[in-house]
Design a protein around this motif. Sequence first.
Motif, PDB file in Angstrom:
ATOM      1  N   ARG A   1     -10.996 -12.312   8.905  1.00 51.03           N
ATOM      2  CA  ARG A   1     -10.307 -11.569   7.840  1.00 51.03           C
ATOM      3  C   ARG A   1      -9.718 -10.242   8.324  1.00 51.03           C
ATOM      4  N   TYR A   2     -10.115  -9.795   9.521  1.00 54.15           N
ATOM      5  CA  TYR A   2      -9.576  -8.561  10.085  1.00 54.15           C
ATOM      6  C   TYR A   2      -8.439  -8.820  11.068  1.00 54.15           C
ATOM      7  N   GLY A   3      -8.069 -10.083  11.235  1.00 57.74           N
ATOM      8  CA  GLY A   3      -6.978 -10.431  12.134  1.00 57.74           C
ATOM      9  C   GLY A   3      -7.392 -10.591  13.584  1.00 57.74           C
ATOM     10  N   ASN A   4      -8.692 -10.708  13.837  1.00 61.06           N
ATOM     11  CA  ASN A   4      -9.191 -10.859  15.199  1.00 61.06           C
ATOM     12  C   ASN A   4      -9.562 -12.312  15.488  1.00 61.06           C
ATOM     13  N   LEU A   5      -9.298 -12.733  16.699  1.00 58.29           N
ATOM     14  CA  LEU A   5      -9.736 -14.063  17.108  1.00 58.29           C
ATOM     15  C   LEU A   5     -11.230 -14.003  17.450  1.00 58.29           C
ATOM     16  N   PRO A   6     -11.981 -15.038  17.097  1.00 55.36           N
ATOM     17  CA  PRO A   6     -13.425 -15.020  17.360  1.00 55.36           C
ATOM     18  C   PRO A   6     -13.724 -15.158  18.849  1.00 55.36           C
ATOM     19  N   ASP A   7     -14.860 -14.574  19.268  1.00 57.66           N
ATOM     20  CA  ASP A   7     -15.292 -14.766  20.644  1.00 57.66           C
ATOM     21  C   ASP A   7     -16.629 -15.501  20.701  1.00 57.66           C
ATOM     22  N   GLU A   8     -17.151 -15.841  19.545  1.00 58.56           N
ATOM     23  CA  GLU A   8     -18.376 -16.629  19.452  1.00 58.56           C
ATOM     24  C   GLU A   8     -18.237 -17.671  18.352  1.00 58.56           C
ATOM     25  N   PHE A   9     -18.915 -18.779  18.539  1.00 57.01           N
ATOM     26  CA  PHE A   9     -18.888 -19.871  17.569  1.00 57.01           C
ATOM     27  C   PHE A   9     -20.308 -20.386  17.386  1.00 57.01           C
ATOM     28  N   GLU A  10     -20.614 -20.794  16.178  1.00 51.35           N
ATOM     29  CA  GLU A  10     -21.939 -21.354  15.917  1.00 51.35           C
ATOM     30  C   GLU A  10     -22.008 -22.758  16.495  1.00 51.35           C
ATOM     31  N   TYR A  11     -23.122 -23.047  17.156  1.00 46.59           N
ATOM     32  CA  TYR A  11     -23.325 -24.387  17.712  1.00 46.59           C
ATOM     33  C   TYR A  11     -24.804 -24.604  17.968  1.00 46.59           C
ATOM     34  N   ASN A  12     -25.167 -25.832  18.247  1.00 49.74           N
ATOM     35  CA  ASN A  12     -26.548 -26.211  18.515  1.00 49.74           C
ATOM     36  C   ASN A  12     -26.855 -25.916  19.985  1.00 49.74           C
ATOM     37  N   TYR A  13     -27.643 -24.890  20.224  1.00 47.81           N
ATOM     38  CA  TYR A  13     -27.971 -24.461  21.589  1.00 47.81           C
ATOM     39  C   TYR A  13     -28.736 -25.529  22.381  1.00 47.81           C
ATOM     40  N   ASP A  14     -29.362 -26.450  21.673  1.00 49.66           N
ATOM     41  CA  ASP A  14     -30.141 -27.504  22.343  1.00 49.66           C
ATOM     42  C   ASP A  14     -29.300 -28.706  22.734  1.00 49.66           C
ATOM     43  N   ASN A  15     -28.028 -28.699  22.339  1.00 47.41           N
ATOM     44  CA  ASN A  15     -27.155 -29.830  22.625  1.00 47.41           C
ATOM     45  C   ASN A  15     -26.232 -29.470  23.790  1.00 47.41           C
ATOM     46  N   PRO A  16     -26.431 -30.098  24.955  1.00 46.57           N
ATOM     47  CA  PRO A  16     -25.615 -29.765  26.134  1.00 46.57           C
ATOM     48  C   PRO A  16     -24.115 -29.967  25.910  1.00 46.57           C
ATOM     49  N   GLU A  17     -23.734 -30.989  25.165  1.00 45.54           N
ATOM     50  CA  GLU A  17     -22.303 -31.235  24.916  1.00 45.54           C
ATOM     51  C   GLU A  17     -21.708 -30.111  24.066  1.00 45.54           C
ATOM     52  N   GLU A  18     -22.464 -29.655  23.056  1.00 45.53           N
ATOM     53  CA  GLU A  18     -21.965 -28.544  22.236  1.00 45.53           C
ATOM     54  C   GLU A  18     -21.898 -27.248  23.033  1.00 45.53           C
ATOM     55  N   LYS A  19     -22.830 -27.044  23.960  1.00 49.03           N
ATOM     56  CA  LYS A  19     -22.767 -25.871  24.841  1.00 49.03           C
ATOM     57  C   LYS A  19     -21.476 -25.903  25.654  1.00 49.03           C
ATOM     58  N   TYR A  20     -21.196 -27.079  26.217  1.00 49.90           N
ATOM     59  CA  TYR A  20     -19.971 -27.267  27.005  1.00 49.90           C
ATOM     60  C   TYR A  20     -18.735 -26.997  26.146  1.00 49.90           C
ATOM     61  N   GLN A  21     -18.704 -27.594  24.945  1.00 54.27           N
ATOM     62  CA  GLN A  21     -17.566 -27.403  24.055  1.00 54.27           C
ATOM     63  C   GLN A  21     -17.425 -25.929  23.665  1.00 54.27           C
ATOM     64  N   HIS A  22     -18.534 -25.271  23.386  1.00 52.03           N
ATOM     65  CA  HIS A  22     -18.523 -23.862  23.014  1.00 52.03           C
ATOM     66  C   HIS A  22     -17.895 -23.019  24.123  1.00 52.03           C
ATOM     67  N   ASP A  23     -18.343 -23.221  25.349  1.00 55.66           N
ATOM     68  CA  ASP A  23     -17.806 -22.447  26.468  1.00 55.66           C
ATOM     69  C   ASP A  23     -16.327 -22.734  26.693  1.00 55.66           C
ATOM     70  N   THR A  24     -15.944 -23.994  26.551  1.00 54.09           N
ATOM     71  CA  THR A  24     -14.539 -24.371  26.729  1.00 54.09           C
ATOM     72  C   THR A  24     -13.676 -23.759  25.631  1.00 54.09           C
ATOM     73  N   VAL A  25     -14.150 -23.804  24.392  1.00 48.12           N
ATOM     74  CA  VAL A  25     -13.402 -23.225  23.277  1.00 48.12           C
ATOM     75  C   VAL A  25     -13.254 -21.723  23.463  1.00 48.12           C
ATOM     76  N   ARG A  26     -14.293 -21.036  23.932  1.00 44.01           N
ATOM     77  CA  ARG A  26     -14.204 -19.595  24.179  1.00 44.01           C
ATOM     78  C   ARG A  26     -13.130 -19.288  25.224  1.00 44.01           C
ATOM     79  N   THR A  27     -13.060 -20.091  26.267  1.00 39.41           N
ATOM     80  CA  THR A  27     -12.041 -19.902  27.303  1.00 39.41           C
ATOM     81  C   THR A  27     -10.647 -20.112  26.726  1.00 39.41           C
ATOM     82  N   ILE A  28     -10.493 -21.164  25.935  1.00 42.53           N
ATOM     83  CA  ILE A  28      -9.192 -21.471  25.326  1.00 42.53           C
ATOM     84  C   ILE A  28      -8.769 -20.370  24.362  1.00 42.53           C
ATOM     85  N   VAL A  29      -9.684 -19.900  23.530  1.00 43.56           N
ATOM     86  CA  VAL A  29      -9.360 -18.856  22.560  1.00 43.56           C
ATOM     87  C   VAL A  29      -8.954 -17.572  23.272  1.00 43.56           C
ATOM     88  N   SER A  30      -9.599 -17.260  24.379  1.00 45.48           N
ATOM     89  CA  SER A  30      -9.216 -16.082  25.163  1.00 45.48           C
ATOM     90  C   SER A  30      -7.771 -16.213  25.655  1.00 45.48           C
TER      91      SER A  30
END
Length: 138
Positions: free
Chosen positions: A23-52
């Motif tokens: 709502r402040y016009g900023n792109l997120p640098d963190e996303f909620e995900y299941n820390y115990d799921n290796p695939e979601e960890k991978y997706q989270h890190d990849t999404v952070r790189t893409i958003v940057s």
Amino acid sequence: MELKLALKVLEEIENSISKLEDRYGNLPDEFEYNYDNPEEKYQHDTVRTIVSKLADIQTQIEWMNKSVISEGVLVKNNNNRYEIQGTEIEFSSGLPLDVWNNEWNQWETSRIEHNGEDYYIVSLGKYKPISGLKVRKK
């Protein structure tokens, strides 16, 4: 591809990027995900790189579309900073500007920084004198 079509596509991309903003016009640098799921960890890190990278793209598109405030020659002022001659538009470290490239007959986006002795334009190198260069501020 025609430039006009590319610009239209970039406008659509910019609109899509803005859907990720908070709502402040900023792109997120963190996303909620299941820390115990290796695939979601991978997706989270990849999404952070893409958003940057999307943030960089968004910044470049916004700069390209900004209106020019002033254009002219850089001169050193009484504050030992550079300004566009005949204006009070002063540049200090970190500020973006476009600098004219005589060799390629085009504008190039860069920024002003200080090397400990004087200001310089990043794209030209730390030790190239900048007084007298044609620049524009958006």
